[in-house]
Design a protein around this motif. Sequence first.
Motif, PDB file in Angstrom:
ATOM      1  N   LEU A  99       0.843  -1.188   0.000  1.00  0.00           N
ATOM      2  CA  LEU A  99       0.000   0.000   0.000  1.00  0.00           C
ATOM      3  C   LEU A  99       0.880   1.241   0.000  1.00  0.00           C
ATOM      4  O   LEU A  99       1.964   1.255   0.600  1.00  0.00           O
ATOM      5  CB  LEU A  99      -0.908   0.036   1.232  1.00  0.00           C
ATOM      6  CG  LEU A  99      -2.000  -1.024   1.326  1.00  0.00           C
ATOM      7  CD1 LEU A  99      -2.683  -0.958   2.689  1.00  0.00           C
ATOM      8  CD2 LEU A  99      -3.022  -0.843   0.218  1.00  0.00           C
ATOM      9  N   ARG A 100       0.403   2.298  -0.637  1.00  0.00           N
ATOM     10  CA  ARG A 100       1.144   3.553  -0.645  1.00  0.00           C
ATOM     11  C   ARG A 100       1.143   4.180   0.740  1.00  0.00           C
ATOM     12  O   ARG A 100       0.195   4.015   1.513  1.00  0.00           O
ATOM     13  CB  ARG A 100       0.529   4.524  -1.656  1.00  0.00           C
ATOM     14  CG  ARG A 100       0.528   4.013  -3.090  1.00  0.00           C
ATOM     15  CD  ARG A 100      -0.016   5.052  -4.026  1.00  0.00           C
ATOM     16  NE  ARG A 100      -0.247   4.506  -5.359  1.00  0.00           N
ATOM     17  CZ  ARG A 100       0.077   5.118  -6.495  1.00  0.00           C
ATOM     18  NH1 ARG A 100       0.639   6.313  -6.447  1.00  0.00           N
ATOM     19  NH2 ARG A 100      -0.182   4.566  -7.662  1.00  0.00           N
ATOM     20  N   THR A 101       2.182   4.893   1.044  1.00  0.00           N
ATOM     21  CA  THR A 101       2.303   5.561   2.331  1.00  0.00           C
ATOM     22  C   THR A 101       1.155   6.544   2.526  1.00  0.00           C
ATOM     23  O   THR A 101       0.859   7.356   1.644  1.00  0.00           O
ATOM     24  CB  THR A 101       3.646   6.303   2.415  1.00  0.00           C
ATOM     25  OG1 THR A 101       4.708   5.338   2.331  1.00  0.00           O
ATOM     26  CG2 THR A 101       3.771   7.064   3.725  1.00  0.00           C
ATOM     27  N   GLY A 102       0.479   6.446   3.684  1.00  0.00           N
ATOM     28  CA  GLY A 102      -0.607   7.357   4.010  1.00  0.00           C
ATOM     29  C   GLY A 102      -1.873   7.159   3.221  1.00  0.00           C
ATOM     30  O   GLY A 102      -2.745   8.045   3.202  1.00  0.00           O
ATOM     31  N   SER A 103      -2.044   5.995   2.587  1.00  0.00           N
ATOM     32  CA  SER A 103      -3.187   5.806   1.685  1.00  0.00           C
ATOM     33  C   SER A 103      -4.463   5.345   2.375  1.00  0.00           C
ATOM     34  O   SER A 103      -5.551   5.487   1.817  1.00  0.00           O
ATOM     35  CB  SER A 103      -2.823   4.788   0.602  1.00  0.00           C
ATOM     36  OG  SER A 103      -2.484   3.537   1.178  1.00  0.00           O
TER      37      SER A 103
END
Length: 286
Positions: free
Chosen positions: A150-154
């Motif tokens: 998962l993308r950071t802060g997503s």
Amino acid sequence: MPGPAAAALACPVCGEGLSTAERGLACPAGHTFDIAREGYASLLTGATPPGTGDSKEMVADRLRFQRAGHYDPIGRALADTLARELRGRTAPLVADIGGGTGHYLAQVLDALPDAVGLTLDASKFAARKAAKAHPRGGAATADTWRGLPLRTGSADALLNVFAPRRAAEFHRVLAPGGLLAVVTPDPEHLAELRTRLGLLDVDPRKDDRLAQGLHGHFAPAGDRPVRFTLELDRDAAATVVGMGPSARHLDPAELGERIAALPEPVAVTAAVRLRLYRSRAAPADA
């Protein structure tokens, strides 16, 4: 897979964001991943052995148990809690880490009509079910113990129900102030089956280990006990035992004999705890 869920995915090899490619998903570095015909993204890498996660038979048993409603009080507690805690957030993304068939996430999404969900699990058989568990839910196979694709802060919220945890990764993928909802068994959970079948007890230090594991990355934000009585036939009892690790020390034949000797139905206590945590702005010193 819903667009916002797909947009949150990241390459499990290099961590770059994934985008739609001719044959599935790809990152800027050229790593490519398939979208299975059942609709889930296949993000397991060669570092994870084939056959990781629950088997087809285990997933079928788990889904049958869930659809019978035995653990619905847990799902309702999660749904009610997240509906309250995420009120006011626009189109929040909720990810269920080690979420199996997507059963709990689907209940949460029903209570959050604006939310989008994503289930991550190592089992392709579970991911097949999770991909179709809810119209606003997607799924991907992933070795969540190695890292979250998962993308950071997503993510606005993470669910973690009877599953392993990696605090640093959870903190990374959550938006600032994001919510982590963890469900763990209390010592009384399935006590009647543990006694009759000779299963391992719940680790009495489980709460301490949970607090220590999350310390520095998350701040406690709530604690809710969930207790109810299950009325199980022998097949359901065998399934709920097989859904946890405590039966693995017993010979299968011996366990089968003990289950066959159970009264039918057997009344069993379900006792779990739903704990909430808020992501800290930055990891504090341990």
